[in-house]
Design an enzyme around this catalytic site. Structure first.
Site, PDB file in Angstrom:
ATOM      1  N   ASN A  17       0.838  -1.213   0.000  1.00 20.32           N
ATOM      2  CA  ASN A  17       0.000   0.000   0.000  1.00 20.32           C
ATOM      3  C   ASN A  17       0.866   1.253   0.000  1.00 20.32           C
ATOM      4  OD1 ASN A  17      -3.040  -0.446   0.146  1.00 20.32           O
ATOM      5  ND2 ASN A  17      -2.256  -2.019   1.533  1.00 20.32           N
ATOM      6  N   MET A  93       1.355  -2.373  12.318  1.00 20.46           N
ATOM      7  CA  MET A  93       0.730  -3.396  13.156  1.00 20.46           C
ATOM      8  C   MET A  93       0.704  -3.066  14.654  1.00 20.46           C
ATOM      9  SD  MET A  93      -0.391  -5.320  10.915  1.00 20.46           S
ATOM     10  CE  MET A  93      -1.013  -6.703  11.870  1.00 20.46           C
ATOM     11  N   LEU A  96      -1.959   2.438  18.328  1.00 19.24           N
ATOM     12  CA  LEU A  96      -1.425   3.699  18.853  1.00 19.24           C
ATOM     13  C   LEU A  96      -2.302   4.184  20.005  1.00 19.24           C
ATOM     14  CD1 LEU A  96      -0.700   5.145  15.325  1.00 19.24           C
ATOM     15  CD2 LEU A  96       1.057   4.630  17.054  1.00 19.24           C
ATOM     16  N   HIS A 112      -7.938  -0.803   6.089  1.00 24.94           N
ATOM     17  CA  HIS A 112      -8.299  -2.041   6.790  1.00 24.94           C
ATOM     18  C   HIS A 112      -8.939  -3.006   5.787  1.00 24.94           C
ATOM     19  CE1 HIS A 112      -9.423  -4.569  10.139  1.00 24.94           C
ATOM     20  NE2 HIS A 112     -10.599  -4.709   9.567  1.00 24.94           N
ATOM     21  N   ASP A 148     -10.090   0.563  14.365  1.00 25.58           N
ATOM     22  CA  ASP A 148     -10.881   0.281  13.153  1.00 25.58           C
ATOM     23  C   ASP A 148     -12.303   0.840  13.220  1.00 25.58           C
ATOM     24  OD1 ASP A 148      -8.650  -1.159  12.263  1.00 25.58           O
ATOM     25  OD2 ASP A 148      -9.410  -3.050  13.067  1.00 25.58           O
TER      26      ASP A 148
HETATM   27  C1  GRF Z   1      -3.105  -4.725   4.067  1.00 27.42           C
HETATM   28  O1  GRF Z   1      -3.969  -5.778   3.792  1.00 27.42           O
HETATM   29  C2  GRF Z   1      -3.799  -3.670   4.893  1.00 27.42           C
HETATM   30  O2  GRF Z   1      -5.152  -3.564   4.617  1.00 27.42           O
HETATM   31  C3  GRF Z   1      -3.607  -4.178   6.290  1.00 27.42           C
HETATM   32  O3  GRF Z   1      -2.323  -4.759   6.304  1.00 27.42           O
HETATM   33  C4  GRF Z   1      -1.971  -5.164   4.982  1.00 27.42           C
HETATM   34  C5  GRF Z   1      -0.685  -4.481   4.660  1.00 27.42           C
HETATM   35  O4  GRF Z   1      -0.157  -4.874   3.423  1.00 27.42           O
HETATM   36  N1  GRF Z   1      -3.782  -3.111   7.251  1.00 27.42           N
HETATM   37  P1  GRF Z   1       1.017  -4.045   2.764  1.00 27.42           P
HETATM   38  O5  GRF Z   1       2.150  -3.984   3.798  1.00 27.42           O
HETATM   39  O6  GRF Z   1       0.489  -2.682   2.432  1.00 27.42           O
HETATM   40  O7  GRF Z   1       1.424  -4.807   1.560  1.00 27.42           O
END
Ligand code: GRF
Length: 200
Positions: A17, A93, A96, A112, A148
């Site tokens: 992402n 991960m 916070l 999410h 979330d």
């Molecule tokens: C994604 O599925 C996002 O929605 C979730 O963690 C994953 C991260 O993937 N929060 P990346 O590190 O962006 O490839």
């Protein structure tokens, strides 16, 4: 030229992402620029990926601090030093704490992998299959103290197919994540810029 909104991306792992955001922000017309990538995990694969893309990327190793407060103080200091105005969580991960979240209220986004408010928390693809949902997807939302649960900015729906396993479903959702996260950042950066524009 109107200034682009300085944006930091927080990751813990692969960073796909993050890459989608960096890619989108290459367009000169995009209202945000990615100025910094930070990871709480020094081994995150996303760190070298960001550097290869020409973006400053650093680890702030959670284990090097006596606790959450000290870690978040270091994180905040780094974000302020980079003059970040928006923070995008992208596979970050670590939950916070409320004071950190409040400091970035309205300016911190998260992606999410579910159609919130459904399936908050972890293992969303597995849970979507176990619950035999017909539809799954992803959500970009503003981060609030409750996990979330912040205001939704963008969502994309994905049909659950016969024979899907968690990996196949995750891959289709991820494709949508890469599409909607830049769109959501675009929208938030535009509104922030409009709110901060001097009156004429
Ligand atoms: C994604 O599925 C996002 O929605 C979730 O963690 C994953 C991260 O993937 N929060 P990346 O590190 O962006 O490839």
């Amino acid at each position: 030229m109107i200034a682009r909104v300085r944006t930091a991306v927080l990751i813990s792992g692969r960073g796909s992402n993050m890459s989608a955001l960096i890619e989108a922000a290459r367009a000169p017309s995009f209202p945000a620029q990615i100025v910094l990538v930070l990871s709480d995990e020094p081994a995150a694969a996303g760190l070298p990926t960001a550097r290869k893309a020409g973006v400053a990327a650093e680890a702030i190793d959670y284990r090097a601090y006596p606790g959450k407060e000290a870690f978040e103080t270091a994180l905040d200091a780094r974000l302020l030093a980079a003059s970040a105005e928006i923070v995008c969580l992208a596979g970050f991960m670590r939950a916070l704490s409320p004071p950190f979240v409040e400091r970035w209220e309205g300016r911190m986004l998260n992606i999410h992998p579910s159609l919130l408010p459904n399936l908050r928390g972890l293992h969303t693809h597995r849970r979507a299959l176990a619950q035999r949902l017909a539809e799954h997807g992803c959500t970009v939302h503003l981060v609030t103290a409750e996990l979330d649960a912040g205001p939704i900015i963008a969502q994309a729906r994905v049909r659950v197919l016969e024979g899907d396993d968690a990996d196949a479903l995750a891959a289709r959702v991820l494709k949508e994540e890469h599409r909607i996260y830049p769109e959501a950042l675009n929208a938030v950066a535009r509104s922030l810029r409009a709110a901060n524009a001097p009156e004429t």
